[in-house]
Write an enzyme that holds these catalytic residues in place. Structure first.
Site, PDB file in Angstrom:
ATOM      1  N   ALA A 191      -2.042 -17.057  41.727  1.00  0.00           N
ATOM      2  CA  ALA A 191      -1.799 -18.150  42.670  1.00  0.00           C
ATOM      3  C   ALA A 191      -0.466 -18.813  42.334  1.00  0.00           C
ATOM      4  CB  ALA A 191      -2.938 -19.159  42.610  1.00  0.00           C
ATOM      5  N   HIS A 211       1.731 -23.719  40.704  1.00  0.00           N
ATOM      6  CA  HIS A 211       0.418 -23.127  40.962  1.00  0.00           C
ATOM      7  C   HIS A 211      -0.001 -23.531  42.368  1.00  0.00           C
ATOM      8  CE1 HIS A 211      -3.850 -22.159  40.620  1.00  0.00           C
ATOM      9  NE2 HIS A 211      -3.524 -21.421  39.561  1.00  0.00           N
ATOM     10  N   HIS A 212      -0.585 -22.565  43.124  1.00  0.00           N
ATOM     11  CA  HIS A 212      -0.907 -22.818  44.527  1.00  0.00           C
ATOM     12  C   HIS A 212      -1.938 -23.939  44.691  1.00  0.00           C
ATOM     13  CE1 HIS A 212      -0.724 -22.080  48.703  1.00  0.00           C
ATOM     14  NE2 HIS A 212      -0.362 -20.812  48.640  1.00  0.00           N
ATOM     15  N   SER A 213      -2.716 -24.213  43.631  1.00  0.00           N
ATOM     16  CA  SER A 213      -3.683 -25.304  43.769  1.00  0.00           C
ATOM     17  C   SER A 213      -3.008 -26.663  43.616  1.00  0.00           C
ATOM     18  CB  SER A 213      -4.826 -25.154  42.761  1.00  0.00           C
ATOM     19  OG  SER A 213      -4.316 -25.232  41.453  1.00  0.00           O
TER      20      SER A 213
END
Lengths: 489, 482
Positions: free
Chosen positions: A51, A163-165
């Site tokens: 991610a 980070h994609h989160s």
């Protein structure tokens, strides 16, 4: 696919600054992950289900290190989430929480390297792909920035990995714009983040207890909703059954297109060897080409990629009519304000075999128009909470299903005007996505009127990534030739 | 935004003209209600031509294709394979038969106005569909559409191979075929029109500059809202409800009782003709009233300008006889084909009106019957003839037979054309049921036959027919309701 565009109309810089800062202060203050963020966090298996999203910026000169460091320090104070780490509850009763990292160390997150000459683009990309492949330390805030020096003529580059989160593509662009400035000189009078009340030291057991409590409290209303839904089904069984069937059909159409065999060249990929490649073109030309063919900028971008894929396959003696491709599709009207935008990934059969670029754009436009109204695209929000409460191994298996596409692509709106990073002008920006099962991930962002394309290529099946980039360059040229003035020249 | 057919017709009338403007019509669910493939399948099932296994596969493929997100092209592949070995002619014949028996009655009435508006502007009008030529061609011909972009069946020496040369033109593939057609013909898609009802046609509609989702599926409706496409709501062909059945029964009973009462009255007063006149008046008024049919007549005065006369009318429906009876009211009889004598609806009328029955298979007898009709005209009785000779499946006019014109010329009486616009919509050719509604009638100026020669009869027939066609295409405005 959608009709959104990677640039926005120019605005008054001072006002834009004030707006961006106000937004940033409010952004990411929630201390609980959303369901989508949690899914990305928990199903991550780096690098195969990574991610990690990143952006590479090419600078006309080396920025002042102290100013760069100060800018990062300021942003991390303004945007709370950049100083927070992820806390998992002791038992998975709910989403993870964002908690302030007491051990936050700016020098861990902001680094500085010097390439050992000659420092060409190939070397910069080699550094960037290696940095992107390195997993995040999951106990720290989820970002890392690197200043890359040692390029010819005193030039430099800056590589930011997120980070994609932590954020999505457009959020990443907003975050980057905070580090940047709209002029070479230092911006004074920037607001200083108000001191935040110190949080109690949270621990995983406390978080689990709190989440269970919350869920018990919301249980009556959830039960009420369930009962109401049940009553609806009992009252109109036929229409409920019909819409359930329609939804199931739609889910199948948007996740696993029935007619597309995978490319023979991309079979057996491991996702463990990322190769970066970059391309660029004038935004106005790509837009003119899209308009000439009656499509959107995204349609033209996808058509260029597919043209490149067709050429690459031809060079290797493979012929494909269609290729499974994943692209974000806008769920709402394109003229909605930024905040109203919602995107969902859809996988479809892309017309890779069509030699005529104009017809390719028209076909992609038709596919996009059809996909945007699929009921299952909205349905991701229904599926995700359930996924987040099953054991992670099952989740990782389920999560892998919709991502078997050969090609993945997305575009983000970037900065409309010139930007500077601690005194250095940003000449180009290239975004890079992870390889979530795809053989090639292409991302595009515009920077001051130029589109930067970043390709993440799976080196385990593409042994000649530079050839693939060359093919995409030809595909892009072919699409740009549709623009009236380019064709006439 | 929802628009009516009248609004679209107006937009077409004021929009650009010429063959470089295309008008693309989806077929199933747009030009016609429902799926014509259903009619084809029903026909084959009812004839035992489809096996249980094949049927099961079709059902599964149909479900899978339309609902479960599977490959909708499968159902097409199965159907193509089943046609292998048949001749092109035999399949085309099935298409023609099904058109007359089933499909013609499902054409959406307002579609005619929209298609006609495009044709008048000289647009290139096209049916674009995943259906086959067999299903589409009769409908297209009836609507005056000459271009078809459709799933083509592959044939070798006039025999179907069981494959398709185009593949099933469904979804994106159909959109691509439409774009290719436009490129070949120099059609400007940005200024062209598209009409479709299903979500599989979003790509097709997105290819034209003026898309009109028509009676759309919920998902297409959602797309229409999303992309600001105007939604065209077309009136459905009538399907009978309880009122229609009750009204039909009442109408039939009323007609017969009215006639019987008239005949009884004539017998009582000893004047058969007056009795019949009373009976016709009574029966048609009562019959139409009970069936809930009203008349909207233009040019009513032409009914009485010149009597006796030969009245000619176009014929689509069993309702026509009742409507014409109500219009002509008295002192008339009819010339009808001998076969109609056995029609239960004609029996009472036949007994009372004493029409001249024509035996088409026997020329001498036919001539003799016509001579009888001439004699009646000379005696002051008008004659009603339906020159198409049979009920037409749609409002499109059939060929005119010459008998009526011969009779009029010989008797030296004028011909009065009566145009019935929508009796077929209230009671379709194949239907025994009459729906309540208003029938539009136009009675045209009497056409004098004095001075006609036998040689020029063909031209005269064509001229009268053209006047009827023109009236159907451009309905006269001034209206009187009775």
């Amino acid at each position: 696919m959608s009709t959104s565009s990677p640039d926005r109309p120019a605005v008054d810089p001072a006002e834009a600054n004030a707006q961006a800062w106000a937004l940033a202060g409010a952004w990411g203050t929630g201390d609980r992950m959303t369901e989508v963020e949690a899914l990305m966090w928990r199903s991550e298996r780096h690098p195969r289900r990574s991610a990690t999203i990143s952006v590479l910026m090419m600078l006309d000169t080396a920025p002042d290190w102290d100013r760069l460091r100060a800018a990062h320090d300021w942003v991390t104070r303004l945007v709370p989430r950049t100083r927070k780490r992820v806390l998992e509850p002791a038992v998975p009763v709910g989403p993870p929480a964002w908690v302030t990292d007491p051990a936050f160390d700016l020098d861990y997150h902001l680094r500085r390297v010097s390439l050992p000459g000659p420092g060409g683009m190939a070397q910069v990309l080699a550094f960037a792909q290696a940095a992107a492949m390195t997993p995040f330390d999951r106990t720290r805030p989820l970002w890392e920035g690197t200043l890359i020096e040692g390029l010819p003529d005193g030039r430099a580059a800056y590589f930011l990995k997120l980070h994609h989160s932590l954020t999505d593509g457009p959020g990443g662009v907003r975050l980057v714009s905070l580090i940047q400035s709209r002029h070479r000189e230092h911006t004074h009078d920037k607001p200083v983040a108000p001191p935040r009340p110190s949080e109690p030291r949270p621990d995983p057991r406390w978080l689990a207890v709190e989440e269970v409590t919350e869920q018990v409290l919301t249980l009556p209303s959830a039960a009420g909703r369930l009962l109401a839904a049940g009553a609806r089904v009992l009252a109109h069984p036929e229409s409920a059954a019909a819409s359930a069937l329609r939804f199931a059909g739609s889910l199948r159409r948007t996740t696993a297109p029935w007619s597309v065999p995978g490319s023979p060249l991309f079979r057996g990929r491991t996702g463990k060897a990322w190769r970066f490649g970059v391309l660029e073109c004038p935004l106005a030309d790509l837009r003119a080409a899209a308009e000439a063919a009656g499509g959107s900028l995204n349609d033209a971008f996808a058509a260029a990629l597919l043209g490149g894929m067709r050429r690459y396959h031809e060079r290797h003696g493979a012929e494909l009519a269609e290729m499974s491709m994943t692209m974000p599709v806008s769920l709402h009207k394109s003229d909605d304000p930024m905040g109203g935008h919602e995107w969902a990934g859809a996988t479809f059969a892309a017309p890779v075999g069509l030699a005529d670029p104009e017809e390719r754009i028209a076909t992609l436009r038709g596919i996009g128009l059809t996909l945007r109204v699929e009921p299952a695209l909205d349905g991701l929000s229904v599926v995700v909470p359930v996924l987040n409460r099953v054991p992670s191994a099952v989740r990782a298996a389920v999560g892998r299903l919709p991502t078997a596409a050969d090609l993945s692509a997305s575009t983000f709106p970037g900065a409309p005007g010139e930007t500077y990073l601690a005194g250095a002008k940003v000449e180009r920006a290239y975004p890079f996505g992870p390889l979530p099962g795809a053989a090639v991930m292409a991302a595009m962002v515009s920077q001051a009127g130029t589109c930067g394309l970043g390709l993440t290529i799976d080196g385990s099946v593409v042994s000649d990534p530079q050839v693939l980039v060359e093919c995409v360059r030809e595909g892009l040229k072919e699409v740009l030739a549709l623009a009236p003035d380019v064709a006439g020249a | 935004m929802t628009v009516t057919a009248a609004e679209v017709v107006e937009a077409i009338r004021t929009g650009p003209a010429g063959p470089e403007i295309g008008a693309f019509f989806d077929f199933d669910g747009t030009l016609v209600r429902g799926y014509t493939a259903g009619a084809v399948l029903r026909d084959r099932i009812s004839k035992g031509e489809i096996g249980a296994l094949e049927l099961a596969r079709l059902i599964v493929a149909g479900l899978d294709g339309t609902v479960l997100g599977g490959n909708p092209l499968t159902i097409g592949d199965i159907s193509f394979a089943a046609l292998r070995g048949r001749t092109v002619d035999s399949v085309a014949e099935i298409g023609e038969r099904l058109f007359v028996q089933r499909i013609a009655g499902t054409i959406r009435p307002e579609v005619r106005d929209v298609v006609r508006a495009h044709l008048r502007r000289g647009h290139t009008v096209v049916v674009a569909s995943s259906a086959t030529r067999v299903q589409i061609e009769p409908v297209a011909r009836d609507l005056g559409i000459t271009h078809l972009v459709c799933t083509e069946l592959e044939a070798e020496d006039g025999v179907l191979t069981g494959h398709s040369s185009t593949g099933m033109l469904w979804g994106e593939r159909k959109a691509a075929a439409v774009r290719a057609f436009a490129r070949d013909r120099g059609i400007d898609l940005k200024r062209s029109y598209g009409y479709a009802n299903g979500p599989e046609d979003i790509a097709f509609l997105g290819s034209v500059g003026r898309p009109y989702p028509s009676n759309p599926h919920p998902l297409l409706h959602r797309a229409a809202r999303e992309y600001d496409w105007p939604v065209l709501m077309l009136r459905e062909p009538r399907s009978p409800g309880l009122r229609a059945y009750a009204g039909t029964v009442g109408g039939v009973v009323g007609t017969n009782l009215g006639l019987a009462a008239g005949v009884a009255y004539g017998w009582l007063i000893g004047d058969r003709r007056r009795g019949v006149n009373t009976g016709i008046g009574l029966s048609t008024q009562v019959g139409l009233g009970l069936a809930g049919v009203r008349l909207n007549v233009v040019g009513e005065e032409n009914l009485w300008k010149a009597r006796p006369a030969v009245f000619v009318a176009n014929h689509q429906s069993a309702l026509d006889v009742l409507v014409l009876g109500a219009l002509l009211r008295r002192d008339f009889t009819a010339v009808a084909k001998k076969e109609a004598r056995l029609d239960p609806r004609m029996m009472v009328i036949g007994a009372v009106l004493d029409p001249a029955w024509i035996d088409r298979s026997d020329l001498t007898k036919a001539k003799h019957a016509l001579d009888g009709a001439v004699a009646k005209l000379r005696a002051g009785i008008s004659i009603l003839i339906l020159p198409e000779g049979t009920r037409m499946p749609t409002p499109s006019l059939g060929r005119f037979k010459k008998g009526a014109f011969h009779i009029a010329r010989q008797a030296g009486v004028p011909i009065v054309p009566i145009v019935l616009r929508n009796t077929g919509e209230l009671a379709w050719r194949r239907s025994m049921v009459v729906n309540p509604g208003t029938v539009d009638v136009a009675v045209l100026e009497p056409v004098e036959t004095a001075g006609w020669t036998a040689d020029e009869l063909d031209d005269r027939v064509a001229e009268v027919r053209r006047r009827v066609t023109d009236t159907l295409a451009d309905w006269p405005r001034e209206v009187t309701t009775r």
